[in-house]
Design a protein around this motif. Structure first.
Motif, PDB file in Angstrom:
ATOM      1  N   GLU A 100      33.374  22.788  25.034  1.00  0.00           N
ATOM      2  CA  GLU A 100      33.020  21.603  25.320  1.00  0.00           C
ATOM      3  C   GLU A 100      32.244  21.132  23.765  1.00  0.00           C
ATOM      4  OE1 GLU A 100      29.130  23.779  27.302  1.00  0.00           O
ATOM      5  OE2 GLU A 100      30.523  25.438  27.744  1.00  0.00           O
ATOM      6  N   ASP A 101      31.342  20.065  24.489  1.00  0.00           N
ATOM      7  CA  ASP A 101      31.392  18.911  23.084  1.00  0.00           C
ATOM      8  C   ASP A 101      29.472  19.586  22.957  1.00  0.00           C
ATOM      9  OD1 ASP A 101      33.075  16.839  23.974  1.00  0.00           O
ATOM     10  OD2 ASP A 101      31.453  15.820  24.948  1.00  0.00           O
TER      11      ASP A 101
ATOM     12  N   VAL B  78      26.693  22.582  17.476  1.00  0.00           N
ATOM     13  CA  VAL B  78      26.984  23.823  17.302  1.00  0.00           C
ATOM     14  C   VAL B  78      27.351  24.342  15.792  1.00  0.00           C
ATOM     15  CG1 VAL B  78      27.254  26.003  18.299  1.00  0.00           C
ATOM     16  CG2 VAL B  78      26.054  24.729  19.250  1.00  0.00           C
ATOM     17  N   CYS B  79      29.037  23.520  15.317  1.00  0.00           N
ATOM     18  CA  CYS B  79      29.059  24.195  14.437  1.00  0.00           C
ATOM     19  C   CYS B  79      29.046  23.729  13.345  1.00  0.00           C
ATOM     20  CB  CYS B  79      30.412  23.657  14.665  1.00  0.00           C
ATOM     21  SG  CYS B  79      31.680  23.645  13.451  1.00  0.00           S
TER      22      CYS B  79
ATOM     23  N   THR C  69      13.782  25.778  19.419  1.00  0.00           N
ATOM     24  CA  THR C  69      13.214  24.478  19.643  1.00  0.00           C
ATOM     25  C   THR C  69      13.583  23.428  19.566  1.00  0.00           C
ATOM     26  OG1 THR C  69      11.121  25.607  18.799  1.00  0.00           O
ATOM     27  CG2 THR C  69      10.547  24.179  18.858  1.00  0.00           C
ATOM     28  N   ILE C  70      14.423  23.227  18.454  1.00  0.00           N
ATOM     29  CA  ILE C  70      14.845  21.605  18.415  1.00  0.00           C
ATOM     30  C   ILE C  70      15.922  21.727  19.135  1.00  0.00           C
ATOM     31  CG2 ILE C  70      15.950  20.473  16.388  1.00  0.00           C
ATOM     32  CD1 ILE C  70      14.822  22.185  14.291  1.00  0.00           C
ATOM     33  N   PHE C  71      16.573  22.428  19.507  1.00  0.00           N
ATOM     34  CA  PHE C  71      17.953  22.245  20.495  1.00  0.00           C
ATOM     35  C   PHE C  71      17.681  22.271  22.174  1.00  0.00           C
ATOM     36  CE2 PHE C  71      20.099  22.621  15.945  1.00  0.00           C
ATOM     37  CZ  PHE C  71      20.397  21.039  15.848  1.00  0.00           C
TER      38      PHE C  71
ATOM     39  N   ILE D  26      20.810  28.321  23.205  1.00  0.00           N
ATOM     40  CA  ILE D  26      20.357  29.230  21.996  1.00  0.00           C
ATOM     41  C   ILE D  26      21.425  30.036  21.304  1.00  0.00           C
ATOM     42  CG2 ILE D  26      18.760  31.277  22.214  1.00  0.00           C
ATOM     43  CD1 ILE D  26      19.310  28.946  19.475  1.00  0.00           C
ATOM     44  N   ASP D  27      21.805  30.609  22.751  1.00  0.00           N
ATOM     45  CA  ASP D  27      23.273  31.712  23.050  1.00  0.00           C
ATOM     46  C   ASP D  27      24.579  31.257  22.342  1.00  0.00           C
ATOM     47  OD1 ASP D  27      23.359  29.990  25.212  1.00  0.00           O
ATOM     48  OD2 ASP D  27      24.093  31.399  27.025  1.00  0.00           O
ATOM     49  N   LYS D  28      24.514  29.454  22.329  1.00  0.00           N
ATOM     50  CA  LYS D  28      25.878  28.852  22.218  1.00  0.00           C
ATOM     51  C   LYS D  28      25.453  29.369  20.640  1.00  0.00           C
ATOM     52  CE  LYS D  28      26.824  25.918  26.352  1.00  0.00           C
ATOM     53  NZ  LYS D  28      26.313  24.545  26.802  1.00  0.00           N
ATOM     54  N   PHE D  29      25.015  29.057  20.618  1.00  0.00           N
ATOM     55  CA  PHE D  29      24.877  29.438  18.759  1.00  0.00           C
ATOM     56  C   PHE D  29      25.406  31.194  18.500  1.00  0.00           C
ATOM     57  CE2 PHE D  29      22.001  25.631  18.463  1.00  0.00           C
ATOM     58  CZ  PHE D  29      22.388  25.142  17.857  1.00  0.00           C
TER      59      PHE D  29
END
Length: 1334
Positions: A768-769, A774-775, A1014-1016, A1033-1036
């Motif tokens: 996903e984009d 995230v990276c 909060t930021i994303f 946040i779970d994607k991080f």
């Protein structure tokens, strides 16, 4: 039905509640039967479902699916036919399954949920004897067409939700297999896997086990792809095992023997044992040594049923018993293990039998490992591996003999070679036995390698290249490549010392890209005979070259630590590929020109090892390699199976750490070529999602953990290629609606977690984009601001981000919400917030002006929040920047406009800003003065923001008891109390309450809420950004390609901000009640659009005369003539909507009383079409009128039946504006051209024909319209807007009619006056005809 003809949702939607009433009245309360046949209702739904308007079609589908939520309708065959026919056809449209406005991404499709409930309710209400036929027809309908990924997914899910019943027999099971084939057509792997899971659930719920046999069930299960849905260890696998266990004794017997000729038994264990026995026993006719390979489907069936039966047996006892599992597994596999144990000693085993045994072995080893959390407690997989190890020696001997003793001599044998090498790879990878001395696999590696080398070195000079010899050479090269791959993956198997061994010596003597010669013509007969199922010779030759490069890649990797030697100093010629890397790279380029694009992977791996050695000395060759490799990747972009592995290899050699370092140091052509490829990959990512992910993940990982040969670390490369990270920080495309739908449904499936087996079986590729950003964020979080190079890199990136933001904001004068421009700006400020803790005062001195300047720009709300947040953080951490902040308020209101609200919002967090100030009084005084000043602004929003800031500052002053401000106390208190005590519930008080409740002022804490969540995620959600911009946040946490790093950034928010919902302060008030109409349960009246025709269009009968066409459509033939010769603009002849009811109401206002209930006008049908036979003789002549007053005459005359429209020039008809306003009226109304000088003669001629010329003018002898009775042949003359009717034409009038007025304005608009008279004439004469007919 008439309303549906309008095809407009705002007209049709109010009618839908009436359908509910129709259903209620159509069913008898006493008997529960239909009083009105349901086909009438279904006609309405069918019309909606077939509409070209997709919104209307979705409304129709949704309304129909909601029928059974509130009422129980009696059964009707027509309802079932409608569901299987028109409804299923409508459900094939993917756009119907989109989310509702305001619904979160990944929450699922509302229509999909309604479909589940409807189908479950409808089937449960069907009579038991009809359920089977209905479901069978439904499933057959699903299998009779090609479906897109989304509709077939939700239809399968709805089918799985049907309550358990014995409805499907063998025919239904076969139909479900057909639906499974439909799911395979989609390229969306996750959606395809989820659909298969739902279909298996449907089979377990609906199949009558007494009507099907175990062989039927097993055939259905093999239609599922285990790598996508039915994986061992998943919840779905466990449910299937329980279903088989419960129904084991209930399965029926087949009417005929299956494909394997099994005599069916009731016991699952007996069936599986017989299945394996029949599989191993080769039929007598399958003994030919040159027979083709068996179908892998039979091996997959055997492996699947064996594993299922073992797990079913294990679930029969409460606690797993290893001995019991071992006994059952041995019972099933005994025929297979016996056959495998004889492979090495019995040379006369039928070839077909050995193929089957090895296929079953490979399939069992590949599918036995469970997925998910239960892998650690699994007993079956270790037991199976132990059984296989006991037969490894026999298998290894068989493989060695078949691969080295010239027993493979036909093209079909190359498929067997592939099978043997698969078995070899599986045996070499068995855990626990790989490194043991004396292992049978270990013992055959050296003989297999040596024999393969011997065959390859045997040139057979002077001999004809026969098919057998060439096949053996291909087998030997493939075997050598397999040995190299096994040694590469398992280093403990390597036998040779670091110096040159036999493999190296072979490749030293073997020319690179040596081609496998084609056999002589006399050998071609057998080749041609096998060409139907085996690859052509070109494919075989390409595989031969592929295997050469696979061996070379292994050797280059093995000896990469050896120092490269110049081509002129060959100390030891045994390894020319290593000692002459330039020549090897040239050979690699030649290989790329001859190999198919799906066979270039080993060449890319060789390039990865060669290019770093040559980039400094042979830059042009390396650039050529970059170009050629990128062209291959571009051509592979549509080949899903091999694209990603090749892309990964391409990225690894082009963006190798050493390559990037050398290219950046020299700044030569290679440096710019790498950057060019980098930008091309980013462009490709807009079309093929995931390309940029591969690139940024590789680069960030290599920069965090640099290669050993680049000891100085990551940032040496990252700084030279900082634009890569810059693009990653702002990356993300605006997807089309269909792409967003697919991503939304994929997120919905992922949110199901382990409940959907596809999530467990299918690896999450993180393409996903969002994962690009995230990276980049995780990489930035790993940087250490105490490291000078890290700090310099972050500061350089921040400056480039600000330059990017300034460039984007200046590219367009206005930034539309959720546009690409808006999203890029949003992402820039998000990254700046992430970087902020690393900024020191010196660096902020360089960028503070740019940050404050951004606050003056009229940005979208989300961007304002980020700018305000970072300004608050800067002032909190470095209060010395407060003077620059105060200066922002002194630019003047004209310059600031509404952007002053940004700085007032910052001021509203004065407690945070002054937290580190030792003396706060001066800052508080300054804040009070500014807030009071802007509190008197003429702009209402500015005043509200100023009052919020004033309230905050004054509260702090009272806490500190600042007595020196007592003089301002009365002014401040009165200002605040005035807005608090505003009487009533007007907008001022409501907006004051809304802004105080807004999250940014009521709940947001700039310090405590500083975290990635909060930021994303939280702030974009509360700011009203589209869901595409929310990064959960779970994607991080899921992105594990980079470590998380230590606590510089918190991930989760610890405040209540995450629980808030978006407020309505930044939105328009007009939209707050948009849903009010939807909440109306019943409407007293609805809008109806009159359609004069049904199945004909004006263009279809243009050859007919106007009167003939009108009569054909049922329109009244009249002699109404409209003369508009002096109108100077064609739009004035076009149209504006004036309904008959509106005209009647206007007449009533001027004294004309209503003549009873109008009902349906005489001569007009209920649908609004004039009845044939009606006749009127009203002629209307328009004299000199102003352009703005005459718009709509063409349309008005056609609507009320005028005979013709006379214009000064027929060229006006071709004008586009005329056509838009007239809405095709000119095609139904005859148009006549009369020049203005000819008008007087035209009037005299019409008087001679019997027309009464009537002028609309106020004269001394004019008659009121309310008292005038129009003769049948009337000709109406309207005057000029300003001058009226000229004197010379007044003398030709028979009568003057004026419209009574009650107001002060002198007269009505000319077109309105004409319309009033036309309507009054039509009303009088239609009324007379109605009385005559009565």
């Amino acid at each position: 039905m008439e309303t549906l003809e309008g095809n407009q949702i705002h007209v049709i939607k109010p009618v839908l509640p009436k359908l509910n009433s129709l259903f209620e009245y159509a069913v008898s309360e006493e008997t529960g039967r239909w009083l009105l046949h349901p086909s009438w209702h279904l006609c309405v739904y069918k019309r909606m479902l077939e509409s070209e308007n997709k919104i209307l079609a979705k409304e129709g589908v949704t309304h129909f699916l909601q029928l059974y939520e509130t009422k129980v309708l009696p059964f009707s065959p027509e309802l079932s036919e409608f569901i299987i026919g028109p409804l299923m056809d409508a459900l094939s449209e993917s756009s119907l399954y989109g989310r509702s406005p305001g619904q979160q991404i990944g929450s699922g499709s509302p229509l999909g949920l309604k479909l589940q409930r409807f189908l479950a309710a409808y089937v449960s209400l069907l009579p038991e004897e009809l359920k089977s036929s209905f479901l069978l027809k439904l499933i057959q309908k699903m299998s009779s067409r090609h479906w897109c990924a989304v509709p077939i997914l939700f239809l399968s899910k709805a089918l799985a939700s049907v309550p358990r019943c014995k409805a499907l027999g063998l025919e239904g099971l076969l139909a479900l297999r057909g639906v499974l084939q439909c799911t395979m057509a989609t390229h969306q792997i996750l959606l395809r896997g989820a659909a298969q899971c739902h279909l298996l659930h449907a089979a377990m719920n609906l199949v009558d086990v007494e009507e099907v046999s175990l062989s039927d069930i097993s055939a259905f299960l093999t239609s599922l792809r285990q790598e996508e849905s039915l994986g061992r260890g998943t919840a779905l696998w466990t449910e299937l095992c329980d279903w088989l266990r419960v129904n084991e004794s209930c399965f029926g017997r087949p009417s005929t023997c299956g494909s394997l000729g099994l005599q069916e038994t009731c016991s699952l264990n007996a069936y599986v044992k017989s299945l394996v026995q029949e599989y191993i026993t080769s039929p007598a006719w399958e003994t030919g040594e040159n027979g083709r390979m068996p179908d892998w489907a039979e091996a997959k069936l055997v492996a699947l049923m064996v594993l299922l039966a073992v797990d079913v047996e294990g679930r029969k006892v409460q606690h797993s018993e290893r001995q019991r599992t071992q006994n059952v597994l041995r019972l099933f596999l005994e025929p297979l293990l016996d056959a495998l144990a004889k492979l090495g000693s019995n040379a006369y085993l039928p070839l077909r039998k050995t193929d089957r045994c090895l296929q079953a072995l490979v399939t069992l080893l590949r599918t036995c490992s469970p997925k998910g959390a239960g892998a650690r407690d699994d007993e079956v997989s270790p037991l199976l591996q132990d059984f296989v190890v006991s037969a490894t020696e026999s298998i290894s001997s068989f493989l060695l003999r078949r691969l080295t003793m010239n027993e493979l001599s036909s093209v079909a044998d190359l498929d067997r070679c592939h099978l043997y090498l698969q078995v070899f790879a599986e045996l070499a990878g068995l855990p626990g036995k790989r490194g043991e001395r004396g292992s049978p696999v270990l013992r055959i590696i050296a003989p297999l390698r040596n024999a393969s080398i011997r065959h390859l070195q045997d040139t057979d000079s002077g001999l004809v290249p026969t098919l057998g010899r060439q096949v053996q050479r291909a087998v030997s090269m493939a075997a050598l490549a397999a040995v190299c791959e096994a040694l590469d993956q398992t280093p403990e198997l390597q036998l040779d010392p670091p110096d040159a061994g036999p493999t190296e010596q072979l490749l030293a003597a073997l020319p690179l890209n040596q081609r496998l010669q084609k056999p002589q013509p006399e050998e071609q007969s057998s080749l041609l005979e096998e060409s139907s199922s085996s690859p052509g010779w070109g494919r075989i030759a390409a595989q031969y070259i592929h295997d050469q490069w696979a061996c070379l890649a292994f050797l280059l990797k093995k000896h990469r630590a050896l120092p490269p030697t110049s081509e002129g100093a060959l100390l030891d010629p045994v390894l020319p590929a290593l000692q002459t890397p330039a020549r090897t790279l040239q050979a690699a380029l030649a290989a790329l020109t001859v190999l198919p694009t799906d066979r270039v992977l080993p060449v890319f791996r060789c390039m990865k090892l060669l290019v770093p050695q040559l980039l400094a000395s042979s830059e042009s060759v390396c650039i050529e390699a970059f170009d050629m490799a990128w062209k291959i990747i571009s051509t592979l972009s549509n080949t899903q199976l091999v694209f990603w592995s090749n892309l990964k290899a391409f990225v690894q050699f082009v963006f190798d750490t050493k390559v990037l370092s050398i290219a950046a140091k020299t700044k030569g052509q290679a440096y710019f070529k790498i950057k060019e490829i980098m930008h091309q990959m980013i462009e490709m990512s807009a079309v093929k999602t995931g390309v940029f992910n591969t690139l940024i993940t590789h680069c960030c990982r290599s920069w965090v953990v640099p290669a050993p040969e680049v000891p100085q670390g990551s940032l040496s490369n990252a700084a030279d290629y900082s634009e890569l990270l810059l693009e990653a920080c702002v990356f993300g495309t605006v997807f089309r609606r269909d792409q967003r739908l697919i991503q939304d449904i994929q997120t919905f499936i992922e949110n199901l977690g382990h409940d959907c087996a596809a999530n467990v079986v299918i690896e999450n590729t993180k393409r996903e984009d969002h994962y690009v950003r995230v990276c980049a964020v995780k990489f930035l979080c790993l940087l250490d601001d105490s490291n000078v190079s890290h700090k310099a890199f972050m500061e350089d990136l921040a400056i480039k981000l600000l330059e990017k933001e300034a460039l984007v904001s200046s590219s367009r004068t206005r930034c539309y919400v959720n546009s690409q421009q808006h999203r890029v700006q949003n992402r820039v400020w998000q990254i700046l917030l992430v970087l902020f803790p690393r900024f020191d005062q010196n660096f902020l001195n360089r960028i503070i002006d740019k940050i404050l300047q951004a606050g003056f720009i009229n940005n979208q709300a989300s961007i304002k929040y980020y700018i305000e947040w970072i300004i608050i953080l800067i002032l909190h951490k470095f209060p010395q920047f407060l003077p620059k902040f105060w200066d922002c308020f002194s630019c003047g209101e004209e310059h600031l406009k509404t952007s002053i609200c940004t700085f007032l919002s910052v001021l509203s967090h004065l407690d945070i800003i002054t937290q580190n100030l030792p003396e706060k009084r001066l800052a508080l005084k300054q804040a009070l003065v500014i807030a009071l000043q802007w509190g008197f602004s003429h702009n209402f929003s500015v005043r509200l923001y100023a009052l919020v800031a004033l309230n905050k500052a004054w509260g702090m002053c009272k806490t500190l008891r600042m007595g020196e401000l007592d003089a301002l106390a009365s002014v401040i208190e009165s200002s605040l109390s005035q807005v608090e005590s505003t009487p009533g519930a007007g907008n001022a008080k409501r907006n004051w309450q809304r802004i105080q409740d807004h999250f940014f002022f009521a709940a947001f804490h700039p310090l405590q809420d500083y975290c990635l969540e909060t930021i994303f995620h939280i702030l974009p959600r509360l700011a009203g950004l589209v869901e595409d911009e929310w990064i959960a946040i779970d994607k991080f946490a899921k992105f594990t390609d980079l470590p998380s790093g230590a606590g510089a950034h918190r991930y989760l928010s610890a405040t209540r901000l995450r629980e808030l919902r978006p407020g309505d302060w930044a939105q328009q008030d007009a939209g707050s009640h948009s849903g009010e109409a939807d909440n109306q349960s019943e409407w007293t009246d609805v809008q109806k659009k009159v359609i004069p025709w049904r199945h004909a269009t004006p263009d279809a009968d243009l050859e007919l005369a106007f009167q003939d066409r009108a009569a054909k459509l049922g329109k009244a033939i009249s002699h109404l003539i409209v003369v508009a010769s002096l109108i100077d603009k064609p739009t004035n002849l076009g149209g504006s909507r004036v309904s008959g009811a509106r005209l009647d109401s206007i007449l009533q206002t001027v004294g004309q009383s209503a003549h009873g209930r109008m009902g349906c006008l005489p001569g007009v049908t209920r649908c609004g079409r004039p009845r044939s036979g009606g006749h009127s003789a009203l002629s209307l002549v328009l004299r000199t009128v102003m352009p703005a007053c005459s718009a709509g005459l063409c349309r008005t005359c056609e609507v009320f039946g005028a005979a013709a429209l006379v214009v000064g020039s027929l060229q006006c008809v071709s004008d586009k504006q005329f056509q838009q306003l007239s809405v095709s009226a000119e095609q139904w109304l005859p148009l006549v051209e009369v020049k203005p000088p000819q008008l007087a003669a035209y009037l005299r001629r019409k008087q001679a024909e019997g027309y009464t010329v009537i002028g609309v003018e106020q004269t001394a002898r004019s008659t009121a319209l309310t008292q005038y009775c129009f003769p049948e042949r009337s000709l109406l003359l309207l005057g000029n807007e300003r001058e009226g009717i000229p004197a010379n034409l007044i003398q030709q009038l028979d009568v003057c009619v004026e419209i009574p007025q009650q107001g002060i304005t002198r007269s009505l608009n000319v077109h309105v006056s004409g319309a009033l008279l036309i309507w009054e004439y039509a009303r009088q004469h239609l009324r007379r005809r109605g009385g005559t007919q009565a």
